[in-house]
Design an enzyme around this catalytic site. Structure first.
Site, PDB file in Angstrom:
ATOM      1  N   THR A  86       0.629  -0.957  -0.341  1.00 51.46           N
ATOM      2  CA  THR A  86      -0.139  -0.254  -0.389  1.00 51.46           C
ATOM      3  C   THR A  86       0.740   1.663  -0.301  1.00 51.46           C
ATOM      4  OG1 THR A  86      -1.675  -0.608   1.148  1.00 51.46           O
ATOM      5  CG2 THR A  86      -2.017   1.002   1.213  1.00 51.46           C
ATOM      6  N   SER A 222       5.305  -6.640  -2.305  1.00 46.60           N
ATOM      7  CA  SER A 222       4.164  -7.113  -0.652  1.00 46.60           C
ATOM      8  C   SER A 222       5.067  -8.707   0.028  1.00 46.60           C
ATOM      9  CB  SER A 222       2.842  -7.168  -0.497  1.00 46.60           C
ATOM     10  OG  SER A 222       2.893  -7.504   0.598  1.00 46.60           O
ATOM     11  N   THR A 260      13.568   4.780  10.427  1.00 46.72           N
ATOM     12  CA  THR A 260      14.813   3.540  10.538  1.00 46.72           C
ATOM     13  C   THR A 260      13.657   2.258   9.900  1.00 46.72           C
ATOM     14  OG1 THR A 260      15.108   4.630  13.021  1.00 46.72           O
ATOM     15  CG2 THR A 260      15.338   1.727  12.020  1.00 46.72           C
ATOM     16  N   CYS A 351      -9.377  -6.743   1.370  1.00 45.26           N
ATOM     17  CA  CYS A 351      -8.935  -5.324   1.674  1.00 45.26           C
ATOM     18  C   CYS A 351     -10.963  -4.621   2.083  1.00 45.26           C
ATOM     19  CB  CYS A 351      -8.144  -4.904   1.300  1.00 45.26           C
ATOM     20  SG  CYS A 351      -6.619  -5.163   0.823  1.00 45.26           S
TER      21      CYS A 351
END
Length: 405
Positions: A86, A222, A260, A351
């Protein structure tokens, strides 16, 4: 088949939504999850200059190189790790469009309005990003797929203008399983002077992938769709592709995505990616046979039909997705009944599983609203067996004839 919390043996058939963590990823991540002082060996900040930080950086770069090899990128630095697909979709759309706007301004162009071309059945991560761009003044053209779920490169070419900044078309549809001609779509975009982005989430691990051969400028991936950990993904950016980051701050990932890095997740992603890509031919053939078996069995019922035509053995469709329309039922009813019987499936994209609206993907290919509300997506994967499929078919009949089960 796994035991659920209630003790019911569960068969998981919703792999297009997410995949179970594989052994390779779990083993690769294990050293990063050691607590306390032991975590110093691998679990530190990859941007720190001390020894533990340099060790984490080394692990991160090794994972980057491994993912780059799996997706057929020319260079490891073409891979930017993200929090998932996403974010990668959002970053690609915003980053490529903003870069074009900046370039037009720098050359003194006045009144330039960026134009974006995408399709009506993209993932919401693309469609909603395009909505944001439209609200900022961008022009948008939505190209419809044909009734079988394929996008015509000529339709994309016709939609492009001299102002088109980006064309975005997913490589494989997450509900239908149709594999798009991305190489030809990329060529159509480039001939119009636009950049090409593709959401590769469903295709990775299901068919060979080579970004260099496809010629895309950007692509999204992903980890959790290939049995890797959730919360990590990647944005592929071809070398020298103009890009303006929208996640800014510390300048990590060569300034393309601040924050990070999730080194543990990246390492797990790389391990899962390698395992999936190494077995892609063998697994593709095995899953294709199971997919064909599902279609044959389910559509033998008088009120069930395939959402699109998927010929047996077809390699133009993902090997792991079977999509059917069940007349006289709502998908939510069937999903809950099957769940009570120990089977996990979906009514389309997970989703949007809480939405009461018919799938925008099915509506895009001309399925009526009533028929779309009875859609069922059964998706398989690495751990799915013939016995699982046979058991599901029996459970499906019970779900259809619930009172007499």
């Amino acid at each position: 088949m796994v035991a659920g919390q209630s003790g019911v043996e569960r068969v998981y058939l919703d792999w297009a939504a997410t995949a179970p963590l594989c052994e390779e990823a779990a083993e690769a991540m294990r050293p990063f999850l050691e607590p306390g002082r032991a975590n110093l060996a691998h679990g530190m900040n990859a941007n720190s200059l001390h020894t533990p930080g340099r060790a984490a950086f080394s692990d991160l770069q090794a994972a980057r190189a491994r993912v780059a090899r799996c997706i057929g990128a020319r260079r490891p630095d073409e891979v930017t790790f993200t929090s998932g697909a996403t974010e990668a979709d959002n970053a690609a759309l915003f980053g490529l469009v903003f870069a074009r706007v900046k370039a037009e301004r720098q050359r003194g162009a006045k009144g330039y309005v960026p134009h974006v071309v995408t399709t009506t059945f993209e993932h919401e991560a693309v469609l909603q990003a395009v909505d944001v761009l439209r609200s900022l003044g961008c022009a948008v053209t939505l190209v419809a797929p044909d009734a079988q779920g394929f996008v015509d490169p000529e339709a994309v070419r016709a939609a492009c203008t001299a102002d088109t900044a980006v064309v975005s078309v997913m490589a494989a549809n997450n509900e239908l399983g149709t594999i798009q001609p991305v190489k030809e779509l990329a060529r159509a975009a480039h001939e119009a002077g636009a950049l090409f982005h593709t959401d590769m989430v469903q295709l990775l691990g299901k068919a060979p992938v080579s970004m260099e051969e496809i010629g895309a400028d950007a692509a999204s991936f992903s980890a959790h769709k290939v049995c890797g950990p959730k919360g990590v993904g990647a944005l592929y950016l071809r070398a020298r592709t103009p890009f303006e980051p929208f996640v800014v701050g510390g300048g990590q990932e060569d300034g393309r995505r601040s924050g990070t890095q999730n080194v543990c997740g990246a390492v797990g992603f790389a391990a899962a990616c390698e395992a999936a890509c190494a077995a892609v031919q063998e697994e593709g053939a095995r899953q294709r046979a199971l997919r064909d078996r599902l279609y044959a069995e389910l559509t033998a019922r008088p009120n069930v039909r395939a959402t699109i035509d998927v010929p047996a053995g077809s390699e133009r469709h993902l090997p792991n997705i079977a999509s059917v329309l069940v007349g006289g039922f709502e998908s939510e009813t069937l999903i809950l009944r099957l769940d009570m019987l120990g089977f996990c499936v979906s009514g389309g994209s997970a989703c949007s599983s809480t939405s009461l609206e018919p799938s925008h993907v099915l509506r895009a290919i001309g399925v009526s609203a009533d028929d779309a509300l009875g859609s069922l997506r059964v998706s398989i994967g690495r751990y799915t067996t013939e016995a699982d499929v046979d058991a599901f078919v029996k459970a499906f009949d019970q779900a259809l004839d619930w009172e007499n089960r």
